[in-house]
Design a protein around this motif. Sequence first.
Motif, short mmCIF file in Angstrom:
data_model
loop_
_atom_site.label_atom_id
_atom_site.label_comp_id
_atom_site.label_asym_id
_atom_site.label_seq_id
_atom_site.Cartn_x
_atom_site.Cartn_y
_atom_site.Cartn_z
N ARG A 120 17.57 99.07 45.60
CA ARG A 120 18.75 98.44 46.16
C ARG A 120 19.22 97.29 45.27
O ARG A 120 18.42 96.48 44.83
CB ARG A 120 18.34 97.92 47.55
CG ARG A 120 19.36 97.09 48.18
CD ARG A 120 19.35 97.18 49.68
NE ARG A 120 20.70 96.87 50.03
CZ ARG A 120 21.06 95.81 50.71
NH1 ARG A 120 20.15 95.06 51.24
NH2 ARG A 120 22.32 95.53 50.91
N ARG A 121 20.52 97.24 45.01
CA ARG A 121 21.06 96.15 44.19
C ARG A 121 21.29 94.91 45.04
O ARG A 121 21.93 94.98 46.07
CB ARG A 121 22.37 96.58 43.55
CG ARG A 121 22.22 97.57 42.41
CD ARG A 121 23.50 98.31 42.18
NE ARG A 121 24.61 97.38 42.07
CZ ARG A 121 25.00 96.81 40.93
NH1 ARG A 121 24.39 97.08 39.81
NH2 ARG A 121 26.01 95.97 40.91
N VAL A 122 20.75 93.80 44.58
CA VAL A 122 20.88 92.55 45.33
C VAL A 122 21.37 91.46 44.38
O VAL A 122 20.94 91.40 43.24
CB VAL A 122 19.52 92.09 45.92
CG1 VAL A 122 19.74 91.10 47.03
CG2 VAL A 122 18.72 93.27 46.41
N TYR B 46 25.22 100.08 55.60
CA TYR B 46 25.17 99.22 54.43
C TYR B 46 26.51 99.17 53.70
O TYR B 46 26.73 99.96 52.79
CB TYR B 46 24.09 99.70 53.46
CG TYR B 46 22.70 99.54 53.99
CD1 TYR B 46 22.01 98.35 53.80
CD2 TYR B 46 22.08 100.56 54.68
CE1 TYR B 46 20.73 98.18 54.29
CE2 TYR B 46 20.79 100.41 55.19
CZ TYR B 46 20.13 99.23 54.98
OH TYR B 46 18.87 99.06 55.46
N PRO B 47 27.41 98.26 54.07
CA PRO B 47 28.64 98.11 53.29
C PRO B 47 28.29 97.48 51.94
O PRO B 47 27.22 96.89 51.80
CB PRO B 47 29.47 97.14 54.12
CG PRO B 47 28.75 96.95 55.40
CD PRO B 47 27.34 97.29 55.17
N GLN B 48 29.18 97.62 50.98
CA GLN B 48 28.93 96.98 49.69
C GLN B 48 28.87 95.48 49.87
O GLN B 48 29.67 94.92 50.63
CB GLN B 48 30.06 97.32 48.74
CG GLN B 48 29.75 98.51 47.87
CD GLN B 48 30.89 98.81 46.94
OE1 GLN B 48 31.85 99.43 47.34
NE2 GLN B 48 30.80 98.34 45.72
N SER B 49 27.96 94.84 49.18
CA SER B 49 27.86 93.39 49.31
C SER B 49 27.40 92.79 48.01
O SER B 49 26.93 93.49 47.11
CB SER B 49 26.91 93.03 50.43
OG SER B 49 25.59 93.42 50.06
N GLY B 50 27.54 91.49 47.90
CA GLY B 50 27.13 90.80 46.68
C GLY B 50 26.36 89.54 46.99
O GLY B 50 25.23 89.61 47.44
N VAL C 63 34.52 92.15 50.94
CA VAL C 63 35.79 92.00 51.65
C VAL C 63 36.20 93.31 52.32
O VAL C 63 36.10 94.38 51.73
CB VAL C 63 36.91 91.56 50.67
CG1 VAL C 63 38.27 91.70 51.33
CG2 VAL C 63 36.69 90.13 50.25
N CYS C 64 36.61 93.23 53.56
CA CYS C 64 37.16 94.42 54.21
C CYS C 64 38.26 94.01 55.18
O CYS C 64 38.35 92.85 55.57
CB CYS C 64 36.06 95.23 54.88
SG CYS C 64 35.81 94.91 56.60
N LEU D 87 35.96 100.03 57.70
CA LEU D 87 34.72 100.28 56.96
C LEU D 87 34.29 101.72 57.14
O LEU D 87 34.49 102.28 58.19
CB LEU D 87 33.61 99.37 57.49
CG LEU D 87 33.40 98.04 56.82
CD1 LEU D 87 32.30 97.26 57.52
CD2 LEU D 87 33.05 98.19 55.36
#
Lengths: 393, 361
Positions: B83-85, B308-312, B322-323, B361
């Motif tokens: 998972r990218r975090v 799991y929406p995209q997040s940063g 943002v959505c 979403l």
Amino acid sequence: MRTISKKLNKEEIEAFGKEVDSLREEVMAKVGKEDADHIRFIYKTYRYTEVLGRGLIHFSFEPISFIAGTLLLSISKIINNMELGHNVLHGQYDWMNDPRFNSRTFEWDIVCNAHQWKFYHNYMHHTYTNVLNKDHDYGYNFTRLTEAQKWKPVHLTQPFTNMFLAMNFQWGIGAHGYRVEYLETPKKLRKKKTLKDYKALFFKKIELQLLKDYILFPALAGLNFPKVILGNMLANLIRNLWTYAVIFCGHFTENAESFTTDEIVGETKAQWYLRQLKGSSNLDGNNLFYTMTGHLSHQIEHHMFPDMPAKRYREVAPRLKEICAKYGQHYNTGSFVKQFASVWKRIIAYSFPDHIATKVMGKRKKYLEPTVVLNQPSFQVSLSTEEKAVTLT
Amino acid sequence: MKTFPFIYNEPREFLSFLQPKEWANFFLGELNPRFSVTATKAKVIEVKEETSDTKTFVLKPNWLWKGFVSGQHVPVTVEIAGRRVTRFYSLSSHPNDRYLQITVKRQKGGLVSNFLNQNIKKGDILELGEASGEFVLPKDLPKELLFLAGGSGITPIHSILKDLQTLNYNGKVTLLYFVRSFEDIIFKSSFDLMQKNVSWLTVHYVFSDTPKEGYASGFLTKEILEKYVPNLKSSSVYVCGPSPMQTKALSLLEGLPIKSELFLLPGQNVTKVKKEGTVDVFLTLSHKTIQVKGERSLLEELEEQGIYPQSGCRMGICHTCVCKKQTGSITDLSNGETSQLGEENIQICVSRAESNLELEL
């Protein structure tokens, strides 16, 4: 509704649902690097096969490399649509937080718009699986597959229309998409968007795909362009036939059941699981076959856990089968040839009026006997005779 | 152009549909994992142990790196269990240095800080974003500067001090560094060297946990400030450290020009809210309705339910998550404001559900 599964009472259904739920939880807890590596490997394979395939088609001077190139391009398109696209669009890899594998950003190599597909497939088809008049994938609004659908003379043509659909499957999927979205929009809200608006999205995708396959890439080949056009056409055709075959085996085999809207009123999660099981059918094969079908060979598992990374279905399947056996539920599986033949038997049978159709399809055993008595605690089931001897002494 | 209306009207969209960037990234990445046309990726070329729980990572970025100003921070993305975090870290090196460096202290329960310290070794690749932040020196340098650092809050200050050194600064700088014990001092040798070379810098270490002879101990108080900073009234102040220290500093130094940088762990910026019952969140693109409590950020509550929406960055900086909110009302956790009911774009990592919501979403 005909069924060859044991009829369960309310408690039994809930117990069944609970076991399925705990199986899901257990497997989902394992999801991690292994799954990320798998989808990246798939992505890599898709990219390489496309480059090699197109390269071979463009720079070939004899038939062998042209055939190899066309096959590679077909494989690339199949991987892109099945193991990569279908699964990514189900949100199976959203947790990776990688835009390449995110259901919000993914778009695939097919004339069907991903956004529209997510509506009619992820939502409509997966929620209302095999529910007549609600699941638009059931017969795609033109194929009659059960007595519950009224016979009309036009159904006599369905073996031919289906053959036509098989060859142009991506067009069927795409054209199906925008209509479903329009039909399912409540009449009051339809003013906001007309059918034309939905159609525009589809037409845009068509345009993008046609330009890519039949104008841009042929143009890059210069005078060789007829060969590239032919290669792309063949690759699309092979992909269409393959996906048609796999997808039709998912719900339209002989023993796959259908439901009415009345049956699903107030349905619980456990009942939903049961419906997914009864309405889906699997294909047996090896790992390569599973990957090429995008794991739709595990349609039952896919319908119970649509957002689980697809490769996990391989480990879920034997355990789900055990649970089904325990509750006397028919687990519909068979070889690709056997299942596909039974799909066609059904398509042909129901193209005729009921009295002929039922004769062809035959009467089926109503219920199966459960293999394990339900009231027995489960640990006794798993004990082998040796273990029993140990515990007794 | 009636035959191809979309391509004629939106040629750019057609181009992006062909994925030229994705193709380029894929093949460049196959050549060298550091190469890309869209992502700033950096290779770890050295890992230095600063203290027992802090490491400095020396990074060689690819051609997309645009540079930074001393005191700025950068988003760092790593992959943990597939998972990218993303988390933000200050750059502790000087902009003129050949390589970049970030210095990371392990936070209790911190996912990324622990991962970096435990798992990242020479040769690994980290993904960076663009450097940003206002915790930088002004154009006209003040005559007197006071730096208040707490724990790992020293990292941007280290970079700023190095910058002052190269600018041949001739004012007066006091650094008050609050740290648990002598062993926990980060960049000790660097500060020793700097003090030897320049006349304008005085460094005072204050130990909060383990006192040491010859050094002050305790937390930030008026007494300590008065003791070490005689010319407090005329100083420009930079504060970087944990939030209790910042609150204290802001109240003690009222009226002075002050710049502060507060790094919160994801979830820390959430004011504790207890709520009765749940609200419905309808996700319009996936046609799911889920119940959330509205106690924490929407992102966290969605993830808890397996969505799991995209997040940063998870702190409202990077705008990855943002959505569009179609209906309903949320509270922006970064400023505590409650939104209108209508359509607007929200950052779900810093939004808490107030009423039933409809999210794209």
